[in-house]
Structure formats: structure tokens, C-alpha cells
Write an enzyme that holds these catalytic residues in place. Structure first.
Site, PDB file in Angstrom:
ATOM      1  N   LYS A  43       0.837  -1.201   0.000  1.00 44.56           N
ATOM      2  CA  LYS A  43       0.000   0.000   0.000  1.00 44.56           C
ATOM      3  C   LYS A  43       0.881   1.263   0.000  1.00 44.56           C
ATOM      4  O   LYS A  43       2.102   1.173   0.214  1.00 44.56           O
ATOM      5  CB  LYS A  43      -0.906  -0.048   1.231  1.00 44.56           C
ATOM      6  CG  LYS A  43      -1.924  -1.211   1.198  1.00 44.56           C
ATOM      7  CD  LYS A  43      -2.725  -1.258   2.484  1.00 44.56           C
ATOM      8  CE  LYS A  43      -3.832  -2.287   2.443  1.00 44.56           C
ATOM      9  NZ  LYS A  43      -4.565  -2.378   3.729  1.00 44.56           N
TER      10      LYS A  43
ATOM     11  N   ARG B 118      -0.754 -14.700   4.228  1.00 47.01           N
ATOM     12  CA  ARG B 118      -1.473 -14.085   5.366  1.00 47.01           C
ATOM     13  C   ARG B 118      -0.651 -14.247   6.650  1.00 47.01           C
ATOM     14  O   ARG B 118      -0.598 -13.349   7.481  1.00 47.01           O
ATOM     15  CB  ARG B 118      -2.854 -14.721   5.572  1.00 47.01           C
ATOM     16  CG  ARG B 118      -3.836 -14.497   4.449  1.00 47.01           C
ATOM     17  CD  ARG B 118      -4.431 -13.121   4.390  1.00 47.01           C
ATOM     18  NE  ARG B 118      -5.440 -12.828   5.371  1.00 47.01           N
ATOM     19  CZ  ARG B 118      -6.243 -11.760   5.312  1.00 47.01           C
ATOM     20  NH1 ARG B 118      -6.135 -10.905   4.287  1.00 47.01           N
ATOM     21  NH2 ARG B 118      -7.115 -11.521   6.241  1.00 47.01           N
TER      22      ARG B 118
ATOM     23  N   THR C  16      -4.649  -7.665  10.772  1.00 45.07           N
ATOM     24  CA  THR C  16      -4.959  -6.367  10.164  1.00 45.07           C
ATOM     25  C   THR C  16      -4.423  -5.162  10.950  1.00 45.07           C
ATOM     26  O   THR C  16      -3.924  -4.203  10.363  1.00 45.07           O
ATOM     27  CB  THR C  16      -6.492  -6.216  10.035  1.00 45.07           C
ATOM     28  OG1 THR C  16      -7.008  -7.377   9.393  1.00 45.07           O
ATOM     29  CG2 THR C  16      -6.865  -4.993   9.237  1.00 45.07           C
TER      30      THR C  16
ATOM     31  N   ARG D 209       3.322  -6.739   9.351  1.00 48.06           N
ATOM     32  CA  ARG D 209       2.552  -5.677  10.023  1.00 48.06           C
ATOM     33  C   ARG D 209       2.947  -5.528  11.492  1.00 48.06           C
ATOM     34  O   ARG D 209       2.874  -4.433  12.054  1.00 48.06           O
ATOM     35  CB  ARG D 209       1.058  -5.966   9.907  1.00 48.06           C
ATOM     36  CG  ARG D 209       0.506  -5.752   8.494  1.00 48.06           C
ATOM     37  CD  ARG D 209      -0.872  -6.365   8.390  1.00 48.06           C
ATOM     38  NE  ARG D 209      -1.584  -6.028   7.173  1.00 48.06           N
ATOM     39  CZ  ARG D 209      -2.711  -6.624   6.800  1.00 48.06           C
ATOM     40  NH1 ARG D 209      -3.233  -7.580   7.552  1.00 48.06           N
ATOM     41  NH2 ARG D 209      -3.311  -6.268   5.692  1.00 48.06           N
TER      42      ARG D 209
ATOM     43  N   HIS E 289      -1.976  -5.291   1.445  1.00 46.93           N
ATOM     44  CA  HIS E 289      -3.199  -6.075   1.286  1.00 46.93           C
ATOM     45  C   HIS E 289      -2.784  -7.476   0.868  1.00 46.93           C
ATOM     46  O   HIS E 289      -1.908  -7.624   0.017  1.00 46.93           O
ATOM     47  CB  HIS E 289      -4.115  -5.504   0.205  1.00 46.93           C
ATOM     48  CG  HIS E 289      -5.086  -6.554  -0.269  1.00 46.93           C
ATOM     49  ND1 HIS E 289      -6.210  -6.890   0.443  1.00 46.93           N
ATOM     50  CD2 HIS E 289      -5.052  -7.403  -1.342  1.00 46.93           C
ATOM     51  CE1 HIS E 289      -6.837  -7.865  -0.181  1.00 46.93           C
ATOM     52  NE2 HIS E 289      -6.157  -8.205  -1.268  1.00 46.93           N
TER      53      HIS E 289
HETATM   54  P1  ATP Z   1      -6.422  -6.399   3.523  1.00 44.92           P
HETATM   55  O1  ATP Z   1      -7.772  -6.809   2.958  1.00 44.92           O
HETATM   56  O2  ATP Z   1      -6.058  -4.959   3.190  1.00 44.92           O
HETATM   57  O3  ATP Z   1      -5.342  -7.397   3.294  1.00 44.92           O
HETATM   58  P2  ATP Z   1      -7.265  -7.411   5.996  1.00 44.92           P
HETATM   59  O4  ATP Z   1      -7.896  -8.511   5.199  1.00 44.92           O
HETATM   60  O5  ATP Z   1      -6.327  -7.756   7.070  1.00 44.92           O
HETATM   61  O6  ATP Z   1      -6.529  -6.389   5.096  1.00 44.92           O
HETATM   62  P3  ATP Z   1      -9.860  -6.180   6.060  1.00 44.92           P
HETATM   63  O7  ATP Z   1     -10.765  -6.462   7.190  1.00 44.92           O
HETATM   64  O8  ATP Z   1     -10.116  -6.799   4.735  1.00 44.92           O
HETATM   65  O9  ATP Z   1      -8.379  -6.461   6.579  1.00 44.92           O
HETATM   66  O10 ATP Z   1      -9.784  -4.581   5.908  1.00 44.92           O
HETATM   67  C1  ATP Z   1      -9.237  -4.021   4.746  1.00 44.92           C
HETATM   68  C2  ATP Z   1      -8.400  -2.825   5.100  1.00 44.92           C
HETATM   69  O11 ATP Z   1      -9.230  -1.809   5.636  1.00 44.92           O
HETATM   70  C3  ATP Z   1      -7.356  -3.063   6.191  1.00 44.92           C
HETATM   71  O12 ATP Z   1      -6.174  -3.597   5.687  1.00 44.92           O
HETATM   72  C4  ATP Z   1      -7.178  -1.655   6.754  1.00 44.92           C
HETATM   73  O13 ATP Z   1      -6.305  -0.871   5.971  1.00 44.92           O
HETATM   74  C5  ATP Z   1      -8.572  -1.080   6.660  1.00 44.92           C
HETATM   75  N1  ATP Z   1      -9.346  -1.293   7.891  1.00 44.92           N
HETATM   76  C6  ATP Z   1      -9.948  -2.434   8.260  1.00 44.92           C
HETATM   77  N2  ATP Z   1     -10.571  -2.290   9.434  1.00 44.92           N
HETATM   78  C7  ATP Z   1     -10.383  -1.005   9.800  1.00 44.92           C
HETATM   79  C8  ATP Z   1     -10.786  -0.212  10.915  1.00 44.92           C
HETATM   80  N3  ATP Z   1     -11.517  -0.734  11.883  1.00 44.92           N
HETATM   81  N4  ATP Z   1     -10.407   1.086  10.975  1.00 44.92           N
HETATM   82  C9  ATP Z   1      -9.663   1.608   9.987  1.00 44.92           C
HETATM   83  N5  ATP Z   1      -9.252   0.923   8.919  1.00 44.92           N
HETATM   84  C10 ATP Z   1      -9.596  -0.362   8.807  1.00 44.92           C
HETATM   85 MG    MG Z   2      -9.197  -8.283   3.529  1.00 40.59          MG
END
Ligand code: ATP
Ligand code: MG
Length: 201
Positions: free
Chosen positions: A14, A119, A125, A136, A159
Site C-alpha cells: 500500500k 497471510r 490487520t 505488520r 493487502h
Molecule cells: P487487507 O484486505 O487490506 O489485506 P485485511 O484482510 O487484514 O486487510 P480487512 O478487514 O479486509 O483487513 O480490511 C481491509 C483494510 O481496511 C485493512 O487492511 C485496513 O487498511 C482497513 N481497515 C480495516 N478495518 C479497519 C478499521 N476498523 N479502521 C480503519 N481501517 C480499517
Molecule cells: Mg481483507
């Protein structure tokens, strides 16, 4: 059915990962796992691409909203809303602002359990609570709490696709067929071949 060694996953470094000069370090961590880099490019995504990307999984809105609410409750704090879909609407809006702010590096990694391996190396996350030893957990410091105070997406460098289904849908959004390169790595023999003949002289 494709052989498990052909499993693929999409990784995005990102804008914060690029700005922190972590491209090399991040690629190194995936590369040394044994997975193969099948495609790579740098681009500035549009908000439309970012939205399509996050919505490839129809469950994403619900899952992400619930995950965020749980994380607040676990810390004894009250979430921005009780409604998971409202929580995700805010997150998606913030993601669209964040992901278009500069170049990202898009990659496809291929190999046995590619989705799970990536992952695991990437970590959870939220950087504050992701495991030490993960990208991370080691390389950045953000939290849901601070990103909410500031009204922005969590900056977590990467991501990585959440499932093989999502991966295949995401890959076609980011890459043309011709950009996915089919080739052998000599090191794959030791990972996948049944008979390891030809090692001793
Ligand atoms: P990614 O899909 O980016 O690999 P992830 O699968 O770990 O990450 P997701 O739940 O899919 O997490 O959320 C996508 C992205 O949205 C996260 O990587 C983060 O940048 C942002 N995000 C998720 N939850 C929050 C939150 N509660 N507050 C702020 N940003 C968030
Ligand atoms: Mg995701």
C-alpha cells in the site's frame, strides 16, 4: 482441479509501504518463503478499482464491520457504530482516500498454500496487535483507535487476499492475462518433487 503448487494470491504494498521504503524488505519476506513471484507492477490505483477490489467478497462488509466491533469491545471501548455495515461504510470511504494517494506495488505470489502462507507472513490487520515476526507486527505501528480518531484507514503496509476465491477475483482486477508469467524456479524441485534424485553425484 489445479495442483496446490499453483495456488495464487494477490499482494499489494500500500502507499505507506512504498513511502516507508519497505518494498525490498517486504518482497524479501515473501520470496524467501519458497513462493514464486508470478507478476509485479507499480501503479496509482483509482478509487473505482479500490472499491471493486474490496467488494469482490460479498461478505466483506459484514465480516470487516464485525471484526472491528469485536476489537473495540475486547479493549473495553465502544465502537463507532453498533451496525457492522455502517462501520464498514466508513472504512471503505477511508480506504478509497488512502489507496489512491500514491503508487502501490501489486504482486501475484504463487505456490503451495500461497494464500495462507502470505497471510501468516503478513500478520493481522491491526499493526498494534499483529504478531511479532510478521510484516505488520514488525514494520509499522498503527491502531484502529488512532486511525479512528484521525478519520482514516489503518495504515498496515499490505493487502493480501483472504481466500483462494477472493484471490482469483482480485488478480483479474489488477492484472491482464499476459502480465502473469508462467515459469519454473529451480528451487521448486526441493519443495514439490516426489523423488529427489539427481542431488548426489
Ligand atoms: P487487507 O484486505 O487490506 O489485506 P485485511 O484482510 O487484514 O486487510 P480487512 O478487514 O479486509 O483487513 O480490511 C481491509 C483494510 O481496511 C485493512 O487492511 C485496513 O487498511 C482497513 N481497515 C480495516 N478495518 C479497519 C478499521 N476498523 N479502521 C480503519 N481501517 C480499517
Ligand atoms: Mg481483507
Amino acid at each position: 482441479m489445479t495442483h496446490p503448487k499453483e495456488e495464487r494470491t494477490l499482494v499489494l504494498i500500500k502507499p505507506d509501504g512504498v513511502q516507508r521504503s519497505l518494498i525490498g524488505e517486504i518482497i524479501c519476506r515473501y520470496e524467501r518463503s519458497g513462493l514464486k513471484l508470478a507478476a509485479m507492477k507499480m501503479l496509482i490505483p483509482t478509487a473505482e478499482l479500490v472499491e471493486r477490489h474490496y467488494l469482490v467478497d460479498p461478505e466483506w462488509r459484514m465480516k470487516t464491520g464485525k471484526k472491528t466491533i469485536e476489537s473495540y469491545l475486547k479493549k473495553g471501548k465502544s465502537p463507532p457504530s453498533e451496525d457492522p455495515l455502517k462501520v464498514t461504510e466508513i472504512i471503505l470511504g477511508n480506504l478509497k482516500k488512502y489507496m489512491v494517494q500514491g503508487p502501490v506495488v501489486a504482486m501475484v505470489w504463487q505456490g503451495m498454500h500461497a494464500v495462507g502462507v502470505v497471510r501468516k507472513i503478513t500478520g493481522g490487520t491491526e499493526p498494534l496487535t499483529s504478531d511479532v515476526g510478521t510484516i505488520r507486527g514488525d514494520l509499522t505501528i498503527d491502531s484502529y483507535e488512532v486511525s479512528d480518531i484521525d478519520g482514516r484507514a489503518v495504515r498496515n503496509l499490505i493487502h493480501a487476499s483472504g481466500s483462494t476465491d477472493d484471490a482469483e477475483k482480485e488478480i483479474v482486477l489488477w492484472f491482464n492475462k499476459e502480465e502473469l508469467i508462467k515459469y519454473k524456479l529451480v528451487g521448486e524441485a526441493i519443495l514439490y518433487d516426489i523423488n529427489l534424485d539427481g542431488i548426489l553425484e
